[in-house]
Design an enzyme around this catalytic site. Sequence first.
Site, PDB file in Angstrom:
ATOM      1  N   THR A  46     -13.860  -5.129   5.612  1.00 52.92           N
ATOM      2  CA  THR A  46     -14.195  -4.711   7.168  1.00 52.92           C
ATOM      3  C   THR A  46     -14.646  -3.501   7.560  1.00 52.92           C
ATOM      4  O   THR A  46     -15.738  -2.624   7.988  1.00 52.92           O
ATOM      5  CB  THR A  46     -12.376  -5.403   7.902  1.00 52.92           C
ATOM      6  OG1 THR A  46     -12.278  -6.515   7.375  1.00 52.92           O
ATOM      7  CG2 THR A  46     -12.348  -4.508   9.252  1.00 52.92           C
ATOM      8  N   THR A  47     -14.435  -2.589   6.438  1.00 52.11           N
ATOM      9  CA  THR A  47     -14.287  -0.988   6.725  1.00 52.11           C
ATOM     10  C   THR A  47     -16.211  -0.770   6.253  1.00 52.11           C
ATOM     11  O   THR A  47     -16.838   0.028   6.588  1.00 52.11           O
ATOM     12  CB  THR A  47     -13.538  -0.157   4.467  1.00 52.11           C
ATOM     13  OG1 THR A  47     -12.530  -0.084   5.047  1.00 52.11           O
ATOM     14  CG2 THR A  47     -14.321   1.324   4.881  1.00 52.11           C
ATOM     15  N   TYR A 109      -8.833 -14.181  15.293  1.00 49.26           N
ATOM     16  CA  TYR A 109      -8.806 -14.473  17.665  1.00 49.26           C
ATOM     17  C   TYR A 109      -8.351 -16.051  17.426  1.00 49.26           C
ATOM     18  O   TYR A 109      -7.911 -15.979  18.538  1.00 49.26           O
ATOM     19  CB  TYR A 109     -10.618 -13.933  17.453  1.00 49.26           C
ATOM     20  CG  TYR A 109     -10.582 -14.583  18.893  1.00 49.26           C
ATOM     21  CD1 TYR A 109     -10.248 -13.650  20.142  1.00 49.26           C
ATOM     22  CD2 TYR A 109     -11.325 -15.610  19.683  1.00 49.26           C
ATOM     23  CE1 TYR A 109     -10.637 -13.897  21.290  1.00 49.26           C
ATOM     24  CE2 TYR A 109     -11.169 -15.920  21.185  1.00 49.26           C
ATOM     25  CZ  TYR A 109     -10.948 -14.690  21.695  1.00 49.26           C
ATOM     26  OH  TYR A 109     -11.160 -14.639  22.858  1.00 49.26           O
ATOM     27  N   ARG A 140      -5.448  -7.073  12.830  1.00 49.81           N
ATOM     28  CA  ARG A 140      -7.301  -7.360  12.737  1.00 49.81           C
ATOM     29  C   ARG A 140      -6.805  -9.127  13.156  1.00 49.81           C
ATOM     30  O   ARG A 140      -8.370  -9.468  13.596  1.00 49.81           O
ATOM     31  CB  ARG A 140      -7.685  -6.240  11.795  1.00 49.81           C
ATOM     32  CG  ARG A 140      -8.233  -5.481  11.233  1.00 49.81           C
ATOM     33  CD  ARG A 140      -8.941  -4.921  10.911  1.00 49.81           C
ATOM     34  NE  ARG A 140      -9.237  -3.887  10.466  1.00 49.81           N
ATOM     35  CZ  ARG A 140     -10.302  -3.142  11.435  1.00 49.81           C
ATOM     36  NH1 ARG A 140     -11.050  -3.389  12.510  1.00 49.81           N
ATOM     37  NH2 ARG A 140     -10.802  -1.900  11.157  1.00 49.81           N
ATOM     38  N   LYS A 164      -5.438  -9.704  -0.812  1.00 49.85           N
ATOM     39  CA  LYS A 164      -5.095  -8.194  -0.545  1.00 49.85           C
ATOM     40  C   LYS A 164      -4.163  -8.491   0.642  1.00 49.85           C
ATOM     41  O   LYS A 164      -4.716  -9.599   2.010  1.00 49.85           O
ATOM     42  CB  LYS A 164      -6.582  -8.076  -0.154  1.00 49.85           C
ATOM     43  CG  LYS A 164      -6.619  -6.462   0.946  1.00 49.85           C
ATOM     44  CD  LYS A 164      -8.154  -5.492   1.360  1.00 49.85           C
ATOM     45  CE  LYS A 164      -8.039  -4.865   2.259  1.00 49.85           C
ATOM     46  NZ  LYS A 164      -9.119  -4.079   2.298  1.00 49.85           N
TER      47      LYS A 164
END
Length: 294
Positions: A46-47, A109, A140, A164
């Site tokens: 994501t980062t 989502y 997220r 994670k």
Amino acid sequence: MNELRGAGVALITPFNMDGTVDYGSLGNLIDYQIKEGMDYLVVLGTTGETATLTADERKQVWEYTAERVSGRLPLIAGIGGNNTQEIVKQVDQFNHHGYCAILSVSPYYNKPTQEGIYQHYKAISAVSKLPIILYNVPGRTGSNILPSTAIRLAKDCSNIIGIKEASGNFAQFSEIIRDKPNEFLLISGDDPATLPMMALGAVGVISVVGNAYPKNVATLVKLCADGNYVTARKIHGTLLKITDLCFVESNPCGVKYVLKKQGIIESDAVRLPLVPVGSQTREAIEKEMEIIPN
């Protein structure tokens, strides 16, 4: 997977001011991580702003990183999404040269049920040539991988080797530690939670602030692994404010600004819908950087 115990960093993807990938800065960042003692690198999590990179850009970043690292550190590739069929295809076709594992975020989502999450990962597991690390970040994704689902996947899919965890739920972490197979890895996905999670039994962190302060994060994790929590708490305390500032206007906007000020990358450019941090946050970051020991 002992090579994935310790301090990992979720690499940012540097951009030029025109929005293209800045490979010169990426090379600098990779070398900085290795020099300062990081144990492994995660490429295009994501980062890394993966959601706004094209398929060709992702391929190029993965290949460039593997070539630049050249076996000096283990590499994990971030491959995840909410279209199971597409992610299965990406994992199946991934050129895994230089990589030792895949980090795959839970579908976002769609808000799948626990059975849907299980079947999603089982489908990925069936085609992956590399071990898989689950990634749970409900803030997220809008859904949570429950401990029972993570443990079920660990027991049913031999190549799912860890999770994670960025849920912030310590009851959940404790349940995973209690019920997991011996070799299944619990990894912190949230910098401020690393010390207490390692006290519970986590094996390390995949860090964001480690982009800018790799030596600090690597030392913190090693101290925790050695049971030296008294000294570890001091480092933990020094990183709390800068970590908070790195996230106050969305990740990775803050940490990119820190890296720019450090001279590791040329620009703190991000891709829309993200924008660089504002003047107030920049001033707060600069003030905090002055007091963090290197």
